[in-house]
Design an enzyme around this catalytic site. Structure first.
Site, short mmCIF file in Angstrom:
data_model
loop_
_atom_site.label_atom_id
_atom_site.label_comp_id
_atom_site.label_asym_id
_atom_site.label_seq_id
_atom_site.Cartn_x
_atom_site.Cartn_y
_atom_site.Cartn_z
N VAL A 11 36.11 44.50 41.40
CA VAL A 11 35.93 45.58 42.24
C VAL A 11 35.66 47.14 41.60
CG1 VAL A 11 37.57 46.98 43.68
CG2 VAL A 11 37.64 44.46 44.01
N ASP A 30 38.17 50.26 30.81
CA ASP A 30 38.79 49.17 31.05
C ASP A 30 39.59 49.12 29.45
OD1 ASP A 30 38.48 46.45 32.89
OD2 ASP A 30 39.53 46.18 31.17
N THR A 122 44.39 46.01 45.64
CA THR A 122 45.40 45.78 47.02
C THR A 122 46.88 45.53 46.65
OG1 THR A 122 43.48 43.94 47.50
CG2 THR A 122 45.59 43.50 48.69
N ASN A 211 43.31 40.50 55.50
CA ASN A 211 43.04 39.34 54.55
C ASN A 211 43.76 37.93 55.43
OD1 ASN A 211 41.43 39.79 52.93
ND2 ASN A 211 42.59 39.91 51.05
N ALA A 255 34.21 25.23 58.67
CA ALA A 255 35.24 24.20 58.12
C ALA A 255 34.88 23.62 56.65
CB ALA A 255 35.39 22.81 59.16
N CYS A 263 41.50 36.74 46.10
CA CYS A 263 42.37 37.49 46.99
C CYS A 263 43.13 36.80 48.22
CB CYS A 263 41.40 38.21 48.09
SG CYS A 263 40.67 39.47 46.70
N LYS A 266 46.76 34.84 47.03
CA LYS A 266 47.67 35.80 46.37
C LYS A 266 48.14 36.90 47.52
CE LYS A 266 44.88 39.66 44.22
NZ LYS A 266 45.22 40.69 45.09
N LYS A 324 33.42 30.07 45.85
CA LYS A 324 32.35 30.58 46.96
C LYS A 324 31.06 30.35 45.97
CE LYS A 324 33.16 35.34 47.97
NZ LYS A 324 33.26 36.12 48.93
N1 NAD Z 1 37.76 40.58 43.78
C1 NAD Z 1 37.62 40.80 44.87
O1 NAD Z 1 36.66 40.38 45.65
C2 NAD Z 1 38.47 41.76 45.47
C3 NAD Z 1 38.35 42.22 46.71
C4 NAD Z 1 38.98 43.45 47.37
C5 NAD Z 1 40.00 43.80 46.70
N2 NAD Z 1 40.42 43.35 45.43
C6 NAD Z 1 41.35 43.68 44.88
O2 NAD Z 1 41.12 44.64 43.65
C7 NAD Z 1 42.02 44.38 42.64
C8 NAD Z 1 41.39 44.43 41.34
O3 NAD Z 1 40.52 43.03 41.70
P1 NAD Z 1 39.35 42.52 40.52
O4 NAD Z 1 39.07 41.21 41.07
O5 NAD Z 1 38.44 43.29 40.32
O6 NAD Z 1 40.32 42.02 39.18
P2 NAD Z 1 39.84 41.96 37.77
O7 NAD Z 1 40.87 41.26 37.12
O8 NAD Z 1 38.13 41.34 37.84
O9 NAD Z 1 39.68 43.29 37.15
C9 NAD Z 1 40.81 44.24 36.84
C10 NAD Z 1 40.63 44.76 35.48
O10 NAD Z 1 41.64 45.89 35.09
C11 NAD Z 1 41.42 45.97 33.87
N3 NAD Z 1 42.89 46.61 33.56
C12 NAD Z 1 44.24 46.29 33.70
N4 NAD Z 1 45.11 47.28 33.43
C13 NAD Z 1 44.30 48.33 32.98
C14 NAD Z 1 44.46 49.56 32.36
N5 NAD Z 1 45.87 50.04 32.44
N6 NAD Z 1 43.60 50.50 32.03
C15 NAD Z 1 42.24 49.94 32.21
N7 NAD Z 1 41.95 48.53 32.59
C16 NAD Z 1 43.17 47.78 33.02
C17 NAD Z 1 41.47 44.55 33.19
O11 NAD Z 1 41.07 44.44 32.08
C18 NAD Z 1 40.57 43.92 34.20
O12 NAD Z 1 39.06 43.96 33.58
C19 NAD Z 1 43.01 43.51 42.82
O13 NAD Z 1 44.13 44.25 43.56
C20 NAD Z 1 42.33 42.66 44.14
O14 NAD Z 1 43.25 42.00 45.11
C21 NAD Z 1 39.59 42.36 44.70
#
Ligand code: NAD
Length: 463
Positions: A11, A30, A122, A211, A255, A263, A266, A324
């Site tokens: 994201v 990051d 989220t 979701n 189906a 997502c 969780k 997917k």
């Molecule tokens: N993946 C999806 O399709 C999607 C879609 C919509 C919403 N979300 C939501 O977005 C959020 C992120 O999801 P994601 O899939 O991108 O996660 P991810 O695990 O791919 O990325 C999270 C990143 O944050 C970094 N991080 C953690 N703590 C940190 C800090 N203090 N400082 C700097 N970096 C830090 C981690 O190293 C990691 O690279 C979640 O809450 C998820 O539910 C995800």
């Protein structure tokens, strides 16, 4: 506008690259130094179509930067997005907010002027209040607005989803928060994407409600598929027949082996926990979670049934591992439960996935990985399609039948037509479809069961 994005995962990285492409100056942060190093070398840490090109373009134009140094990076920015992970907390299914709160504390210490802090992760209802409390506690003198701006992008189509969203939800408690978000998304707003302004708590709940609803839709059609098999109907036609009704809509009515991914599993659990904490029953979502969990292992039983009830020592070719297509994400992929259940039954697994093998190695053990789909099929006792990658759709059915040691194909994504698979010499089993003239792998007869016949007396395809 100068923007920082904390967390450069699926994201954060996509959001950062797209915001830079809107013309903002964006720094993506990051903690994972390896990730940032690769990004600086132009290597994407995730597979997402179009992302490498978008990142390269915006780096060239000096609008997109990467750093591990949060403190230096948030100085002077007008907005900070928090896009860190919110996985399920071990043991109770609540969203684990430690990364969000840790990031908030770091941001609080580093800010040097007025700023809008935006949760894109989220997060459960009330998290924005806690983020605000932490910011005020750490830096009472600072002028900070906390806004909720949940993300609805889908992996595999993330850039398009970010740039052409159905809506942008902004939960703000003050005018400054609303104004800054309106300025950030101005290019989309001019493009007619609806901006939905609401309160922060409502915004947080919208994401979970969305979701949970989508997970419900998938689970509903999956159960309809089982009923189709029992009564001799075709779930794809049922989906089309109901999906053309605008009140229902055709999306998320495919189906399959059950939903997975980073997502839905969780977020449905976290929503149930929130509801429990407020003594509100969410019986529909609870049923969805239970039905979906059971379904994944039930898919392994289909494979076992297609091999006459015994897979011990047999080699099953698995096509597709990611949750997917068009992503390398293995988080909660249905393939994990299906493969583990097959391994429990004594099967040997040979698998192929175009992008997911690296991540799969971390979550699955005892698997032979094939270099291509065709190599995966060679001599196997059956093949099972778990993820509907386009390259599998392009496979020649006769070639599949020729390469397999036993021509048995279990298609958990309905990517082929039963009559064509059968004509190619395959014993073919799919989800929720009876086809005139087709002989399913696990069915004794092509004819639907007589209506009113006791169910136990009829053999379901792939049941
Ligand atoms: N993946 C999806 O399709 C999607 C879609 C919509 C919403 N979300 C939501 O977005 C959020 C992120 O999801 P994601 O899939 O991108 O996660 P991810 O695990 O791919 O990325 C999270 C990143 O944050 C970094 N991080 C953690 N703590 C940190 C800090 N203090 N400082 C700097 N970096 C830090 C981690 O190293 C990691 O690279 C979640 O809450 C998820 O539910 C995800």
């Amino acid at each position: 506008m100068r923007i920082a994005v904390v967390g450069s995962g699926y994201v954060g990285l996509v959001s950062g690259a797209c915001l830079a492409d809107f013309g903002h100056t964006v720094i993506c942060i990051d903690k994972d130094a390896g990730k940032i190093e690769r990004l600086e070398q132009g290597i994407m840490p995730i597979f997402e179509p179009g992302l490498a090109e978008l990142v390269a373009k915006n780096r060239r134009d000096n609008r997109l930067f990467f750093s591990t140094d949060l403190e230096a990076s948030v100085k002077g920015v007008e907005a900070v997005f928090i896009a860190v992970g919110t996985p399920s907390r071990r043991g109770d299914g609540h969203a684990d907010l430690q990364y969000v709160f840790d990031a908030t504390r770091e941001i609080a210490r580093a800010l040097d002027g007025p700023c809008v802090v935006i949760t894109k992760s989220t997060v459960p209802v009330g998290t924005g209040d806690e983020v605000e409390r932490i910011l005020k506690e750490e830096r009472p003198e600072l002028e900070v607005s906390v806004v909720s701006n949940p993300e609805f992008l889908r992996e595999g189509a993330a850039i398009n989803d970010f740039k052409r969203p159905d809506r942008i939800v902004v939960g703000a408690e003050d005018q400054r928060g609303r104004d800054v978000l309106a300025a950030i998304y101005r290019p989309l707003y001019l493009n007619q994407a609806p901006l939905v302004f609401t309160g922060r708590r409502t915004s947080e709940l919208i994401k979970y409600a969305a979701n949970a609803f989508l997970a419900t839709k998938i689970t509903f059609i999956n159960e309809m598929a089982d009923l189709c098999e029992a009564v001799g109907a075709n779930v794809q036609e049922v989906a089309r027949g109901i999906g053309l009704d605008n009140r229902i809509g055709s999306k998320f009515l495919h189906a399959g082996p059950g939903y997975g991914g980073s997502c839905f599993p969780k977020d449905t659990l976290a929503l149930i926990r929130t509801a429990n904490d407020h003594a509100v029953p969410l019986s529909i979502v609870e049923s969805v979670v239970t039905a979906n969990d059971k379904r994944k292992r039930a898919m392994a039983r289909r494979v076992i049934t297609a091999l006459d009830g015994n897979v011990r020592g047999k080699t099953i070719a698995i096509l597709g591992l990611t949750f997917k297509p068009n992503t390398d994400d293995m988080r909660d992929a249905p393939s994990i439960a299906v493969i583990q259940a097959l391994q429990d039954a004594g099967a040997r697994i040979r698998a192929y996935d175009p992008e997911g093998v690296e991540q799969a190695r971390h979550v699955l053990t005892g698997i032979d990985y094939a270099p291509s789909a065709l190599a995966c099929l060679d001599g196997a006792d059956a093949a099972c399609i778990i993820t509907e990658w386009d390259e599998f759709r392009a496979l020649d059915l006769k070639d599949i039948a020729r390469r397999l040691g036993a021509p048995i194909l279990i298609d958990l994504r309905n990517i082929f037509r039963p009559e064509e698979a059968t004509a190619a010499g395959l014993a073919y089993s799919s989800i929720g479809r009876w086809a005139a003239g087709a002989r399913d792998a696990a069915s004794l007869s092509a004819a639907p069961p007589p209506l009113g016949a006791p169910l136990a007396a009829t053999k379901k395809p792939g049941a």
